[in-house]
Scaffold this active site. Structure first.
Site, PDB file in Angstrom:
ATOM      1  N   SER A  20     -27.832  16.158  -1.034  1.00 28.37           N
ATOM      2  CA  SER A  20     -28.293  15.171  -0.058  1.00 28.37           C
ATOM      3  C   SER A  20     -29.784  14.926  -0.270  1.00 28.37           C
ATOM      4  CB  SER A  20     -28.070  15.740   1.356  1.00 28.37           C
ATOM      5  OG  SER A  20     -29.119  15.371   2.220  1.00 28.37           O
ATOM      6  N   HIS A  45     -26.005  11.911  -2.870  1.00 31.33           N
ATOM      7  CA  HIS A  45     -25.764  11.485  -1.483  1.00 31.33           C
ATOM      8  C   HIS A  45     -27.108  11.086  -0.885  1.00 31.33           C
ATOM      9  CE1 HIS A  45     -23.712  11.717   2.499  1.00 31.33           C
ATOM     10  NE2 HIS A  45     -24.863  12.168   2.933  1.00 31.33           N
ATOM     11  N   ASP A  47     -29.284   9.741   2.244  1.00 31.54           N
ATOM     12  CA  ASP A  47     -29.234   9.697   3.718  1.00 31.54           C
ATOM     13  C   ASP A  47     -30.188   8.644   4.261  1.00 31.54           C
ATOM     14  OD1 ASP A  47     -28.654  13.187   3.733  1.00 31.54           O
ATOM     15  OD2 ASP A  47     -27.300  11.632   4.467  1.00 31.54           O
ATOM     16  N   MET A  49     -31.535   6.487   7.280  1.00 26.65           N
ATOM     17  CA  MET A  49     -31.591   6.592   8.743  1.00 26.65           C
ATOM     18  C   MET A  49     -32.547   5.535   9.300  1.00 26.65           C
ATOM     19  SD  MET A  49     -31.834  10.713   9.166  1.00 26.65           S
ATOM     20  CE  MET A  49     -30.849  11.789   8.119  1.00 26.65           C
ATOM     21  N   HIS A  78     -25.030   7.179   2.612  1.00 29.63           N
ATOM     22  CA  HIS A  78     -24.612   7.516   3.971  1.00 29.63           C
ATOM     23  C   HIS A  78     -25.514   6.745   4.926  1.00 29.63           C
ATOM     24  CE1 HIS A  78     -24.271  10.963   7.174  1.00 29.63           C
ATOM     25  NE2 HIS A  78     -23.719   9.825   7.584  1.00 29.63           N
ATOM     26  N   MET A  80     -26.804   5.901   8.236  1.00 33.14           N
ATOM     27  CA  MET A  80     -26.900   6.312   9.634  1.00 33.14           C
ATOM     28  C   MET A  80     -27.758   5.250  10.332  1.00 33.14           C
ATOM     29  SD  MET A  80     -27.336  10.351   8.833  1.00 33.14           S
ATOM     30  CE  MET A  80     -27.804  10.025   7.136  1.00 33.14           C
ATOM     31  N   MET A 149     -18.734  14.783   9.716  1.00 34.99           N
ATOM     32  CA  MET A 149     -20.036  15.417   9.937  1.00 34.99           C
ATOM     33  C   MET A 149     -19.825  16.770  10.599  1.00 34.99           C
ATOM     34  SD  MET A 149     -22.221  13.411   8.607  1.00 34.99           S
ATOM     35  CE  MET A 149     -23.719  14.244   9.180  1.00 34.99           C
ATOM     36  N   ASP A 184     -20.203  17.087   5.592  1.00 33.30           N
ATOM     37  CA  ASP A 184     -21.652  16.949   5.453  1.00 33.30           C
ATOM     38  C   ASP A 184     -22.356  17.618   6.628  1.00 33.30           C
ATOM     39  OD1 ASP A 184     -23.791  13.947   5.322  1.00 33.30           O
ATOM     40  OD2 ASP A 184     -24.240  16.072   5.077  1.00 33.30           O
ATOM     41  N   GLY A 185     -23.187  18.647   6.278  1.00 33.59           N
ATOM     42  CA  GLY A 185     -24.028  19.237   7.329  1.00 33.59           C
ATOM     43  C   GLY A 185     -23.817  20.733   7.454  1.00 33.59           C
TER      44      GLY A 185
HETATM   45  C1  DX5 Z   1     -27.719  14.714   8.176  1.00 34.19           C
HETATM   46  C2  DX5 Z   1     -27.369  14.269   6.761  1.00 34.19           C
HETATM   47  C3  DX5 Z   1     -26.917  15.407   5.891  1.00 34.19           C
HETATM   48  C4  DX5 Z   1     -27.966  16.534   5.769  1.00 34.19           C
HETATM   49  C5  DX5 Z   1     -27.400  17.702   5.023  1.00 34.19           C
HETATM   50  O1  DX5 Z   1     -27.776  13.594   9.019  1.00 34.19           O
HETATM   51  O2  DX5 Z   1     -26.352  13.314   6.778  1.00 34.19           O
HETATM   52  O3  DX5 Z   1     -26.589  14.886   4.606  1.00 34.19           O
HETATM   53  O4  DX5 Z   1     -29.099  16.034   5.118  1.00 34.19           O
HETATM   54  O5  DX5 Z   1     -28.415  18.707   4.985  1.00 34.19           O
HETATM   55  P1  DX5 Z   1     -28.013  20.246   5.214  1.00 34.19           P
HETATM   56  O6  DX5 Z   1     -27.101  20.615   4.069  1.00 34.19           O
HETATM   57  O7  DX5 Z   1     -29.324  20.976   5.167  1.00 34.19           O
HETATM   58  O8  DX5 Z   1     -27.320  20.326   6.550  1.00 34.19           O
HETATM   59 ZN    ZN Z   2     -25.528  12.663   4.882  1.00 33.01          ZN
END
Ligand code: DX5
Ligand code: ZN
Length: 228
Positions: A20, A45, A47, A49, A78, A80, A149, A184-185
């Site tokens: 990620s 991946h 992220d 946001m 991804h 968000m 998630m 994920d997470g």
């Molecule tokens: C959170 C993200 C994840 C996160 C994963 O909103 O979508 O991809 O970065 O990080 P870890 O593995 O540290 O939980």
């Molecule tokens: Zn993610």
């Protein structure tokens, strides 16, 4: 690389750990991408946001474009972001192979998934820990990937929420055989095996990779545990 080819070949290669890009060194992004490639990762991946759908703000198209320039591997975006339907073609143009939107972020989930597929990208649905599987079961036919998630979307480094396990098991029975099930997470050595046993095949990993100084060892160890 077209999404269906990347999706099909990547699905065949499961279990797959996807780093990620949230906790990486953005000051040396291209170096991080090539370091991760040398570590054996097979997709990235990203992220994205917006500070609205989630209480955090990361990056948009310029970073996706920069990663696209730095690698030929599939990019799993991804989103968000609220009303992601506004940006589907923009993220495809920026280089996303897979575009995953949150069921909680749009009033027209089926329309958004169809719009993603129309760009040639693979369409993914993400659900937060508090969102039941029933929310998305009516539109599973319109996606090629489901992202469960195991933390509340918004931040890396959170603790794994075990509610994801039962949702993965339920989704495994509902989705088509060629649909990818991703989690994920909070994924690490202590949590990845349970997710794999519940049916997950792609594993998004942030801190368990970026907090180690040996990316190759982290990725191969996690994929080894997931394939047991
Ligand atoms: C959170 C993200 C994840 C996160 C994963 O909103 O979508 O991809 O970065 O990080 P870890 O593995 O540290 O939980
Ligand atoms: Zn993610």
């Amino acid at each position: 690389m077209s999404a269906p080819t990347s999706l099909a070949s990547l699905k065949a290669a499961a279990p797959v750990v996807l780093p990620s890009l949230l906790l990486c060194d953005f000051g040396h992004l291209a170096d991080e991408v090539s370091r991760l490639e040398s570590a054996g990762v097979r997709a990235f991946h990203l992220d994205v946001m917006d500070g609205d759908f989630v209480p955090n703000f990361t990056y948009g198209m310029p970073i996706v474009e920069a990663v696209r320039k730095a690698t030929d591997l599939p990019i799993d975006c991804h989103l968000m972001i609220r009303q992601p339907e506004r940006y589907v073609s923009t993220f495809r143009d920026a280089g996303a192979d897979i575009i995953t939107v949150h069921a909680e972020a749009t009033d027209d989930l089926r329309g958004t998934l169809e719009a993603i597929s129309a760009t040639g990208a693979a369409a993914g649905i993400a659900i937060n820990p508090g969102t039941p599987v029933a929310t998305i079961s009516p539109v599973l036919d319109a996606c090629q990937l489901v992202l469960v998630m195991s933390v509340e979307a918004g931040f890396g480094g959170q603790s794994f929420n075990p509610i994801a396990i039962e949702k993965l098991s339920e989704l495994r029975t509902l989705i088509a055989p060629d649909t990818v099930l991703e989690v994920d997470g909070g994924i690490g050595a202590e949590t990845i095996a349970r997710c794999a046993a519940a049916g997950a095949e792609w594993f998004v990993v942030g801190s368990a990779i970026f907090r180690s100084n040996d990316y190759a060892r982290s990725v191969s160890e996690l994929e080894r545990i997931a394939s047991q």
